[in-house]
Design an enzyme around this catalytic site. Structure first.
Site, PDB file in Angstrom:
ATOM      1  N   CYS A 130      -3.921   5.949   3.049  1.00  0.00           N
ATOM      2  CA  CYS A 130      -3.077   7.145   3.066  1.00  0.00           C
ATOM      3  C   CYS A 130      -2.054   7.099   1.933  1.00  0.00           C
ATOM      4  O   CYS A 130      -1.035   6.407   2.039  1.00  0.00           O
ATOM      5  CB  CYS A 130      -2.373   7.241   4.420  1.00  0.00           C
ATOM      6  SG  CYS A 130      -1.234   8.629   4.510  1.00  0.00           S
ATOM      7  N   CYS A 133       1.431   8.393   2.774  1.00  0.00           N
ATOM      8  CA  CYS A 133       2.223   7.494   3.643  1.00  0.00           C
ATOM      9  C   CYS A 133       2.754   6.308   2.838  1.00  0.00           C
ATOM     10  O   CYS A 133       3.907   5.905   2.996  1.00  0.00           O
ATOM     11  CB  CYS A 133       1.377   6.900   4.767  1.00  0.00           C
ATOM     12  SG  CYS A 133       0.317   8.038   5.617  1.00  0.00           S
ATOM     13  N   ASP A 134       1.910   5.712   1.992  1.00  0.00           N
ATOM     14  CA  ASP A 134       2.238   4.412   1.383  1.00  0.00           C
ATOM     15  C   ASP A 134       2.492   4.473  -0.119  1.00  0.00           C
ATOM     16  O   ASP A 134       2.921   3.464  -0.712  1.00  0.00           O
ATOM     17  CB  ASP A 134       1.085   3.421   1.636  1.00  0.00           C
ATOM     18  CG  ASP A 134       0.840   3.215   3.128  1.00  0.00           C
ATOM     19  OD1 ASP A 134       1.820   3.326   3.892  1.00  0.00           O
ATOM     20  OD2 ASP A 134      -0.314   2.951   3.511  1.00  0.00           O
TER      21      ASP A 134
END
Ligand code: NAP
Length: 301
Positions: A130, A133-134
């Protein structure tokens, strides 16, 4: 006894619960992880009608609140089995079991893994599924994205604004994803396309330090990256229903646009059924159809 139990609180499942509750049906939504499904990881949704630029998190939260406000019961329990008994159906979870007249399976899909050694061990230590997200962890660093669909293209585009260099590795010489995204990427000056190649090895002691790329022509090279974003598609989450529901050879529930499965009273909605277009708008559409069919099934008995 519930009227409708919905398995999964993504866009398809939550939309089903809205339709079920507006028809005053006693409705339970069971979700293994958190509400929202995969859309929660999307930074900005630009293709949902009349709702441009909304974040995936905001969209999912609004949908969840709408379902709750209408009176849907939502429990965070993983469904392990469903049973079709005489006159009713049963849904078994890790915490208990529930009786219901109908079931809507809206479990969506999970990230496909590359299936190479050390992938699991290095997940969270350089391997991610992701980018939104990261991605921020890789500010100013070199990273790679693997895949050729819209997710890989969107991830790569997002990462060009964060990372120093982004390598986009695809196993063929043309992308499956939208041309507009490919063109947007080509306009970035820190993207490097690597075609006809696969990631075959992950190197690093406690964290990812480099990856081995193998070309379809047999060549091999090592690239130093601190992050590898895997975006090679998704796998439907239907294994727990295989004993009752017919799946195709890829594991998708066999159903047409009316969302009926092979079992009367059990319906499917969203990405985990056989379909051509897997989008937020089609997941919501399935949710409405499956709930309407479930309501008809209950009312006709
Ligand atoms: P996808 O479209 O299925 O693409 C998966 C990609 O990964 C393909 O390019 C495939 O290569 C490659 N691949 C599969 N297995 C691989 C392996 N073992 N090793 C290396 N490469 C592998 O998946 P997705 O990008 O996650 O998208 C899923 C669905 O969501 C699609 O319908 C997509 O359009 C949709 N989506 C839409 C949006 C949007 O509208 N904004 C955003 C994201 C996703 P091949 O091409 O060679 O098969």
């Amino acid at each position: 006894m519930y009227d409708i139990i919905i398995v999964g609180a993504g866009p398809a499942g939550l939309t089903s619960s809205i339709y079920a509750r507006r028809a005053m049906k006693k409705t339970l939504v069971l979700e293994a992880l958190s509400y929202g499904g995969q859309i929660i990881n999307t930074l900005s949704i630009d293709n949902y009608p009349a709702n441009p630029n909304i974040s995936g998190f905001d969209f999912a939260t609004r949908l969840y609140n709408q379902a709750k406000d209408l009176g849907a019961e939502i429990k965070f329990e993983k469904v392990t089995e469903i049973m079709d008994s005489e006159g009713f159906k049963e849904v078994v979870t890790t915490k208990g079991s529930y009786k219901t007249k109908t079931i809507i399976i809206a479990t969506g899909s999970e990230n496909r893994k590359l299936g190479i050694p050390r992938e699991l061990e290095l997940t969270g230590k350089g391997i991610s599924y992701c980018a939104t997200c990261d991605g921020a962890f890789y500010k100013g660093k070199d990273v790679a994205v693997v895949g050729g669909g819209n997710t890989a293209l969107e991830d790569a585009l997002y990462l060009t604004d964060v990372a120093k260099t982004v390598y986009l590795i695809h196993r063929r010489d043309e992308f499956r994803g939208e041309e507009a995204l490919v063109n947007a990427l080509k306009n970035k000056n820190n993207i490097k396309f690597i075609y006809n190649s696969n990631v075959t090895k992950l190197n690093g002691d406690n964290r990812l330090e480099s990856i081995e790329i193998s070309g379809n022509d047999g060549s091999k090279k090592e690239i130093l990256v601190s992050g590898l974003f895997v975006a090679v598609g998704r796998i439907p989450e239907n294994e727990n229903f295989r004993n009752v529901i017919n799946l195709d050879e890829s594991g998708y529930i066999i159903a047409s646009e009316d969302c009926h499965t092979n079992v009367p009273g059990i319906f499917v909605a969203g990405d985990n059924r056989v379909k051509d277009v897997r989008q937020l708008v089609t997941a919501a559409s399935d949710g409405a159809i499956a709930a309407t069919e479930a309501i008809k099934f209950i009312n006709n008995r």
